[in-house]
Design a protein around this motif. Structure first.
Motif, PDB file in Angstrom:
ATOM      1  N   ASN A 152     -46.388   7.663  46.490  1.00 56.43           N
ATOM      2  CA  ASN A 152     -46.683   9.062  46.836  1.00 56.43           C
ATOM      3  C   ASN A 152     -47.374   9.115  48.212  1.00 56.43           C
ATOM      4  O   ASN A 152     -47.210  10.081  48.964  1.00 56.43           O
TER       5      ASN A 152
ATOM      6  N   SER B 129     -53.970  19.236  52.946  1.00 57.66           N
ATOM      7  CA  SER B 129     -55.294  19.163  52.320  1.00 57.66           C
ATOM      8  C   SER B 129     -56.341  18.862  53.389  1.00 57.66           C
ATOM      9  O   SER B 129     -56.020  18.286  54.427  1.00 57.66           O
TER      10      SER B 129
ATOM     11  N   ASP C 285     -54.981   5.383  42.540  1.00 58.15           N
ATOM     12  CA  ASP C 285     -56.197   5.271  43.343  1.00 58.15           C
ATOM     13  C   ASP C 285     -57.097   4.156  42.817  1.00 58.15           C
ATOM     14  O   ASP C 285     -57.651   3.383  43.592  1.00 58.15           O
TER      15      ASP C 285
ATOM     16  N   ALA D 182     -50.039  18.066  49.755  1.00 59.19           N
ATOM     17  CA  ALA D 182     -51.114  17.146  50.162  1.00 59.19           C
ATOM     18  C   ALA D 182     -51.269  17.082  51.673  1.00 59.19           C
ATOM     19  O   ALA D 182     -52.362  16.889  52.185  1.00 59.19           O
TER      20      ALA D 182
ATOM     21  N   HIS E 108     -60.082  14.708  48.061  1.00 59.03           N
ATOM     22  CA  HIS E 108     -59.157  15.455  48.938  1.00 59.03           C
ATOM     23  C   HIS E 108     -59.797  16.630  49.661  1.00 59.03           C
ATOM     24  O   HIS E 108     -59.287  17.089  50.678  1.00 59.03           O
TER      25      HIS E 108
ATOM     26  N   SER F  68     -53.392  11.995  41.792  1.00 64.30           N
ATOM     27  CA  SER F  68     -53.298  10.583  42.197  1.00 64.30           C
ATOM     28  C   SER F  68     -53.461   9.741  40.938  1.00 64.30           C
ATOM     29  O   SER F  68     -54.286  10.059  40.089  1.00 64.30           O
TER      30      SER F  68
ATOM     31  N   PHE G 106     -56.372  12.574  45.405  1.00 62.98           N
ATOM     32  CA  PHE G 106     -55.854  13.936  45.272  1.00 62.98           C
ATOM     33  C   PHE G 106     -55.810  14.281  43.787  1.00 62.98           C
ATOM     34  O   PHE G 106     -55.755  13.382  42.951  1.00 62.98           O
TER      35      PHE G 106
ATOM     36  N   SER H  82     -49.539  13.809  43.697  1.00 70.56           N
ATOM     37  CA  SER H  82     -50.526  14.717  44.266  1.00 70.56           C
ATOM     38  C   SER H  82     -50.083  16.168  44.097  1.00 70.56           C
ATOM     39  O   SER H  82     -48.931  16.498  44.366  1.00 70.56           O
ATOM     40  N   TYR H  83     -51.009  16.994  43.635  1.00 74.75           N
ATOM     41  CA  TYR H  83     -50.747  18.425  43.392  1.00 74.75           C
ATOM     42  C   TYR H  83     -49.489  18.612  42.535  1.00 74.75           C
ATOM     43  O   TYR H  83     -48.714  19.545  42.739  1.00 74.75           O
TER      44      TYR H  83
ATOM     45  N   ILE I  31     -46.400  11.440  51.300  1.00 79.31           N
ATOM     46  CA  ILE I  31     -47.368  12.280  52.032  1.00 79.31           C
ATOM     47  C   ILE I  31     -47.298  11.978  53.532  1.00 79.31           C
ATOM     48  O   ILE I  31     -47.290  12.892  54.355  1.00 79.31           O
TER      49      ILE I  31
END
Lengths: 229, 82
Positions: free
Chosen positions: A87, A66, A14, A63, A34, A11, A8, A52-53, A91
């Protein structure tokens, strides 16, 4: 066994998750953007940590709508393995793939430190290689890790063996001092009813090599591999 | 066009650490008559709708779906024709 790591905007774990799956486990691993809806040949989806975001509105709230999460929700509902870390847990709770919600840490501080967590159930793919009560040293890094669920929800979690990890001390005692954020019953990770979705606040992908301080997180990744075989 | 003013707060049963910290600060300023402080979110939406019922329905749905997390938050809103 193929791993897919979601990416995302915001992120930041990752690449750590990719490193753990691709380089340490040696599994075929790819990133999934995403905006993509095709999960390819993934057997396991990792929803990684980060912001995220920008964590706007609530962490994980944007998210969950998404494009990629639509596919992940379908994938999970068909029994696909999904692990959300930090996170990623925020989510997965927002998307209600696991029950409950994440509140701000009781102490109102972002807390980054080593913790010990206790394995409460080894019935999930992610904990199949662990024994019940096994203690792992895994770090945390979050501001909103204070798990909340109402009384009926908690009872259902307990009845269905969905509490997977709790914070404890090095001896495995779930003391108030070992609780890093005020989370209900020291809960650090929960699964869905079927056990194919795990959401946890601690970062196993940051504990996959001795030089990182602990390689206990590897046991979770290895569990996934051996479960699939 | 309608303006919706959406107020989101943590459910009453949930401890609000930000509110609690603020209450402590208020007390240290001497405002001892203030009994409780709870911190929430305020969101303004401009909504194109044929009538108030339609706007009402839309804002309710959007709040339940996205603006509030119904596991831990409650929301109320006001509508105003603009």
């Amino acid at each position: 066994m193929n791993f897919g790591v979601l990416v995302f905007p915001g992120s930041n774990c990752d690449h750590d998750a990719y490193h753990a799956a691709a380089h340490i486990l040696g599994a075929d691993t790819k990133f999934i953007w995403h905006k993509d809806t095709d999960l390819g040949n993934s057997d396991v989806i990792i929803v990684p940590g980060g912001f995220s975001y920008g964590d706007y509105l609530r962490s994980g709230a944007i998210a969950k709508y998404s494009p990629v999460m639509k596919s992940v929700i379908d994938f999970a509902n068909k029994g696909g393995l999904v692990i959300g870390i930090c996170n990623g847990m925020q989510i997965l709770t927002e998307a209600q793939l696991v029950p409950g919600a994440m509140l701000h840490n009781e102490q109102l501080r972002f807390t980054c430190k080593q913790t010990y967590i206790k394995t409460k159930s080894n019935k999930t793919a992610f904990t199949s290689g662990l024994s019940v009560n096994e203690v792992l040293q895994i770090p945390i890094a979050h501001g909103e890790g204070n798990y909340f669920i109402d009384e009926d929800g908690l009872k259902s979690l307990q009845d269905n063996d969905q509490i997977i990890f709790t914070y404890c001390d090095s001896d495995g005692l779930e003391t108030p001092e070992a609780n890093p954020n005020g989370t209900l019953l020291n809960i650090a990770g929960v699964s869905n009813k079927q056990g194919n979705v795990l959401a946890m606040m601690p970062h196993p992908e940051r504990a996959v090599e001795k030089q990182l301080g602990s390689d206990d997180g590897l046991k979770i990744f290895e569990s996934i591999l051996s479960f699939a075989r | 066009m309608y303006k919706a003013k959406v107020y989101i707060t943590l459910r009453k049963s949930i401890l609000d650490p930000k509110g609690k910290a603020t209450l402590h600060a208020l007390h240290s300023l001497g405002y001892n008559s203030i009994q409780e402080a709870r911190i929430g979110k305020y969101i303004e939406l401009n909504v194109e709708a044929a009538n108030e019922d339609e706007a009402n329905q839309l804002v309710k749905e959007a709040s339940e779906k996205l603006l509030a997390n119904m596991v831990m938050e409650d929301f109320t809103f006001e509508l105003e024709k603009i």
